[in-house]
Design a protein around this motif. Structure first.
Motif: not given
Length: 222
Positions: A59-67
């Motif tokens: 929940e604290e991390l961004k999705d890989e596609i968003e990155i």
């Protein structure tokens, strides 16, 4: 791809606790896949397991596609020019360690990623194990690549899975986040070796895997 695949199964061993089968897939008369599978009856025994790594929650991390979208925007690259870079998967991945895809540098030889399917996987353990086996091929070579400062965008780099093994330790329920923790002890002789530990969100080690992959950097053509 339109030609049928024929599977042959050799009965290697039928024991009281363990059973072993060798499977070969043939297409157009050529072997395209082979594996050895060991089955065991459930039984009680001595136990121990390693702890889940201390990493941020999904929940604290961004999705890989968003990155990746953020990276392209910073570099003023049109996403339409790199469809494979942003291709959607059947899973959501939230990496802990972020790599610079366009200017890769040597990184510590490990990689942690939270993973969750985008749909619901039936609770049938055969399907759950098949899904995890498929997913387990993702990221192992990447950890070895990270250790030598290359990635799938590196020019003249050839990557391929050479062999792969997986061990299922516990009953699976992959409809929640699970952590895929990978380390790569060594990369040499155009091969990278990686090990993976797969943890449930509650911290249980549910499966382990290992893989050797081809990491061949071809010289520039003159």
């Amino acid at each position: 791809m339109d030609k049928p695949i024929i599977f042959t199964v050799d009965r290697i061993r039928n024991g009281k606790s363990f059973t072993t089968r060798n499977v070969k897939a043939l297409q157009d008369g050529e072997a395209i896949f082979s594996c050895s599978i060991s089955f065991q009856k459930d039984e009680d025994g001595l136990e121990h397991e390693i702890s889940i790594p201390d990493v941020p929650a999904p929940e604290e991390l961004k999705d890989e596609i968003e990155i990746r979208e953020i990276i392209l925007k910073k570099l003023n690259i049109d996403s339409k020019d790199m469809p494979m870079f942003l291709r959607q998967r059947e899973i959501e991945m939230r990496p802990v360690e972020i790599q610079d895809y366009f200017e890769p540098k040597r990184m510590p030889p490990y990689k942690n990623t939270w993973i969750k399917p985008k749909g619901i996987i039936p609770h049938d353990q055969v399907i759950q194990q098949a899904f995890l086996l498929y997913i387990s091929d993702m990221g192992l070579i990447a950890a070895a690549n990270n250790s030598v400062g290359v990635n799938f965008l590196t020019k003249n780099l050839q990557n391929a899975s050479l062999d792969h093994a997986i061990w299922f330790h516990k009953k699976l329920d992959l409809n929640d986040w699970f952590l895929y923790s990978i380390d790569s002890p060594i990369t040499r002789n155009a091969r990278g070796f990686s090990r993976g530990s797969i943890f449930s969100k509650s911290g249980e080690l549910v499966a382990s895997c290992a893989q050797e992959g081809l990491i061949r950097l071809w010289p520039e053509k003159k």
